[in-house]
Design an enzyme around this catalytic site. Structure first.
Site, mmCIF file in Angstrom:
data_model
loop_
_atom_site.group_PDB
_atom_site.id
_atom_site.type_symbol
_atom_site.label_atom_id
_atom_site.label_comp_id
_atom_site.label_asym_id
_atom_site.label_seq_id
_atom_site.Cartn_x
_atom_site.Cartn_y
_atom_site.Cartn_z
ATOM 1 C CB SER A 170 -36.043 1.295 -71.442
ATOM 2 O OG SER A 170 -35.208 1.099 -70.354
ATOM 3 C CG HIS A 209 -36.738 0.979 -76.119
ATOM 4 N ND1 HIS A 209 -37.990 0.756 -75.608
ATOM 5 C CD2 HIS A 209 -35.880 0.460 -75.200
ATOM 6 C CE1 HIS A 209 -37.892 0.141 -74.431
ATOM 7 N NE2 HIS A 209 -36.616 -0.043 -74.173
ATOM 8 C CD GLU A 254 -41.142 1.080 -77.740
ATOM 9 O OE1 GLU A 254 -42.283 0.750 -77.388
ATOM 10 O OE2 GLU A 254 -40.319 1.588 -76.966
ATOM 11 C CG ASN A 299 -41.177 -0.405 -70.968
ATOM 12 O OD1 ASN A 299 -41.438 -1.609 -70.986
ATOM 13 N ND2 ASN A 299 -39.945 0.045 -70.995
HETATM 14 P P1 NAI Z 1 -25.548 -3.630 -68.815
HETATM 15 O O1 NAI Z 1 -25.264 -3.162 -67.451
HETATM 16 O O2 NAI Z 1 -25.676 -5.089 -69.106
HETATM 17 O O3 NAI Z 1 -24.401 -3.057 -69.802
HETATM 18 C C1 NAI Z 1 -23.988 -1.725 -69.822
HETATM 19 C C2 NAI Z 1 -22.545 -1.683 -70.323
HETATM 20 O O4 NAI Z 1 -22.209 -0.312 -70.562
HETATM 21 C C3 NAI Z 1 -21.528 -2.221 -69.321
HETATM 22 O O5 NAI Z 1 -20.711 -3.186 -69.973
HETATM 23 C C4 NAI Z 1 -20.717 -0.974 -68.907
HETATM 24 O O6 NAI Z 1 -19.358 -1.274 -68.665
HETATM 25 C C5 NAI Z 1 -20.878 -0.092 -70.117
HETATM 26 N N1 NAI Z 1 -20.716 1.330 -69.852
HETATM 27 C C6 NAI Z 1 -21.167 2.043 -68.795
HETATM 28 N N2 NAI Z 1 -20.863 3.350 -68.938
HETATM 29 C C7 NAI Z 1 -20.190 3.465 -70.115
HETATM 30 C C8 NAI Z 1 -19.633 4.562 -70.829
HETATM 31 N N3 NAI Z 1 -19.687 5.805 -70.353
HETATM 32 N N4 NAI Z 1 -19.054 4.325 -72.021
HETATM 33 C C9 NAI Z 1 -18.979 3.076 -72.510
HETATM 34 N N5 NAI Z 1 -19.485 1.979 -71.880
HETATM 35 C C10 NAI Z 1 -20.096 2.188 -70.695
HETATM 36 O O7 NAI Z 1 -26.858 -2.827 -69.295
HETATM 37 P P2 NAI Z 1 -27.967 -3.262 -70.354
HETATM 38 O O8 NAI Z 1 -28.991 -4.076 -69.689
HETATM 39 O O9 NAI Z 1 -27.302 -3.784 -71.575
HETATM 40 O O10 NAI Z 1 -28.639 -1.834 -70.663
HETATM 41 C C11 NAI Z 1 -27.999 -0.850 -71.397
HETATM 42 C C12 NAI Z 1 -28.981 0.220 -71.792
HETATM 43 O O11 NAI Z 1 -30.060 -0.344 -72.516
HETATM 44 C C13 NAI Z 1 -29.589 1.021 -70.660
HETATM 45 O O12 NAI Z 1 -29.760 2.356 -71.086
HETATM 46 C C14 NAI Z 1 -30.937 0.363 -70.471
HETATM 47 O O13 NAI Z 1 -31.907 1.217 -69.947
HETATM 48 C C15 NAI Z 1 -31.290 0.013 -71.915
HETATM 49 N N6 NAI Z 1 -32.226 -1.100 -72.043
HETATM 50 C C16 NAI Z 1 -32.086 -2.233 -71.286
HETATM 51 C C17 NAI Z 1 -32.978 -3.284 -71.420
HETATM 52 C C18 NAI Z 1 -32.827 -4.534 -70.622
HETATM 53 O O14 NAI Z 1 -33.803 -5.297 -70.535
HETATM 54 N N7 NAI Z 1 -31.683 -4.817 -70.034
HETATM 55 C C19 NAI Z 1 -34.097 -3.205 -72.390
HETATM 56 C C20 NAI Z 1 -34.112 -2.020 -73.172
HETATM 57 C C21 NAI Z 1 -33.215 -0.998 -72.975
#
Ligand code: NAI
Length: 506
Positions: A121, A142, A154, A192
């Site tokens: 994001s 996104h 997006e 955003n």
């Molecule tokens: P989260 O922290 O809930 O989940 C991330 C997961 O990725 C974790 O389970 C972690 O163990 C895993 N992980 C970390 N490094 C890794 C790697 N190298 N290889 C494989 N798995 C790995 O995060 P969330 O909230 O799901 O966000 C994920 C992505 O989505 C980020 O880039 C964030 O910016 C984007 N995003 C998040 C939003 C939100 O509201 N939470 C909205 C839109 C985008």
């Protein structure tokens, strides 16, 4: 229906990854979930299965469909398990280096025709793609949290992305029941970026002491129809997320004044007062319910003075009709009598400036916001100036509350609350179109689905009249001497010649 992608990998089984996995499996694709934490995959699978079971209980999914969906959601133990996938969606930690090295690994494992996308994001899609062998096969995809409910995605083209890749991703989004919008790779993409107007201008208003945060929330809900006020929204998203988004977009745009952050959120974040999830943000929460401070009561006024309305008031005729309906004694002279409550209705200017320019007695001058048609709002907003006498303030408050409509009285400010916030939203949206980040139509769709605004920002500008929004901005710029209010060329040109803000040149 031929699926755009029948084998999909999701990397990162957190909040976002599991949501994307859910809707992709529902569309009919086989989905492999991978995470460096094996237990995260198991947890995500369990959570998605529970969602489907709930939908089955509610009768929204047939039992056979649930069984089919479950059979299509697989756990992957390593990246090599993903070799057959046609699409890989990355939803891991928001760190550029980690994302770049993951995609380089994936390129080695996958077929050259595979498409790789990131759910980032805040990072640049082009920057993530920079080290790839096949940047044309890479894009941003996104989604919003929670993915199954937020029906917009997006689709972001990096500098080298093949347009056919974006088309295929859009088709797949529709197959998953989502609405795709196309965005150029720019800070904050569409949603955003467009969301900056609402929150940052509201913060400025509070930081200037014009009104407290609860009053600003009430005004924007009741006058414009936002479901949540900006401070309720901050509490829900939590400042540990939103403050960083505000700062990131500001710095990525090289300190563009329109996106300037505010010390209020920086300080609250530092103090740990980040929102509902910790029990206290702008509001305090007990059992998840916010304590909302009471509104000041309507004052009792024995002797209502006569009312004189400035000939330069915005929407003067409807304002006079409203005063008549409220039973006011209206003066019709060229200037107010010595007893008269003097009403002004500026667009953009503050009450003080208007009183001085129109040579009115500031002690008896009160302003009313007439930007929106009174019948379309649930609240009236009045503003005093530093010299306004309390009996005149109370008289205006009591008079405009006579029919039971809510009234807020705020301190003097260029453009009241609604004018400042709405003009800023329309201006930033116009600038997104000016920069050709997306089409006006996609902007409207993205904001309504991604931010749940009562209408798209350009439609909001059209409803008020682009010329009125322009007038508010020009006058705000004069009052504050601040470049953040300079109108976008998109708005200025269309406002000047009376064109719709949806109008494109070609
Ligand atoms: P989260 O922290 O809930 O989940 C991330 C997961 O990725 C974790 O389970 C972690 O163990 C895993 N992980 C970390 N490094 C890794 C790697 N190298 N290889 C494989 N798995 C790995 O995060 P969330 O909230 O799901 O966000 C994920 C992505 O989505 C980020 O880039 C964030 O910016 C984007 N995003 C998040 C939003 C939100 O509201 N939470 C909205 C839109 C985008």
């Amino acid at each position: 229906m031929t699926l755009a992608f029948s084998k999909v990998a999701i990397i990162g089984a957190g909040a976002m990854g599991r949501g994307i996995a859910q809707i992709a499996a529902q569309a009919g694709s086989h989905v492999w979930l991978y995470d460096t934490q094996a237990e995260a995959v198991a947890k995500a699978q369990e959570a998605v299965f529970q969602q489907w079971d709930k939908l089955k209980e509610k009768g929204r999914l047939a039992p056979e469909a649930v069984a089919d969906h479950k059979a299509r959601l697989h756990a992957a133990a390593s990246l090599t398990d993903l070799a057959e996938c046609e699409l890989v969606v990355e939803a891991i930690v928001e760190k550029l280096d980690i994302k770049k090295s993951l995609f380089s690994e994936l390129e080695k494992v996958l077929s050259p025709s595979a498409i790789l996308v990131t759910n980032t994001s805040s990072l640049s899609v082009t920057a993530i793609a920079a080290a790839l062998q096949r940047p044309a096969q890479f894009a941003g995809y996104h989604f919003f949290n929670p993915v199954p409910l937020m029906k917009v995605v997006e689709v972001i083209a990096g500098l080298k992305t093949d347009p056919a890749v974006c088309q295929r991703l859009s088709e797949f989004a529709r197959q998953m029941g989502h609405t795709p919008v196309q965005a150029q790779d720019t800070p904050g993409f569409i949603v955003n970026h467009a969301g900056r107007g609402y929150s940052t201008e509201a913060l400025r208003i509070v930081s200037e002491g014009v009104a407290d945060f609860a009053t600003v929330d009430r005004i924007l809900r009741d006058q414009v129809g936002f479901k949540l006020g900006p401070f309720e929204l901050f509490d829900l998203t939590a400042l540990d997320v939103s403050h960083h988004v505000i700062e990131a977009i500001y710095h990525q745009y090289y300190e563009e004044p329109r996106y300037r952050p505010n010390v209020i959120t920086a300080q609250r974040l530092a103090g740990g007062v980040v929102g509902k999830k910790v029990g206290e943000g702008f509001y305090k929460y007990t059992d998840g319910k916010a304590h909302v401070p009471d509104e000041p009561p309507v004052p009792t006024v024995e002797n209502m003075p006569p009312v004189w309305v400035s000939p330069r008031a915005a929407r003067r005729m409807p304002l006079l009709q409203l005063l008549k309906d409220l039973g006011a004694k209206i003066e019709t002279g060229a200037s107010p009598s010595p007893e008269a409550l003097t009403l002004v209705a500026p667009l953009g200017f503050d009450v003080t400036t208007v009183a001085v320019v129109e040579r009115l007695d500031p002690a008896r001058t009160v302003g009313i916001d007439m930007l929106f048609d009174d019948a379309s709002t649930k609240r009236r907003v009045l503003a005093t100036n530093p010299a306004t006498r309390s009996d005149m303030r109370d008289a205006a408050h009591a008079l405009f509350a006579r029919d039971g409509k809510a009234v807020s009285v705020i301190r003097d400010s260029g453009g009241f609350v609604t004018q400042r916030v709405v003009a800023t939203i329309v201006n930033i949206a116009s600038d997104i179109c000016q920069q050709r980040i997306c089409t006006p139509q996609d902007l409207e769709t993205a904001v309504m689905l991604g931010l749940a605004y009562p209408m798209g920002p350009l439609a909001m500008g059209n409803r008020l009249g682009p010329d009125s929004v322009l007038e508010v901005l020009f006058n705000l710029q004069t009052v504050y001497g601040d470049m953040r209010y300079r109108p976008s060329p998109w708005l200025r040109r269309r406002g000047a010649i009376g064109l719709s803000l949806m109008h494109t040149e070609d």
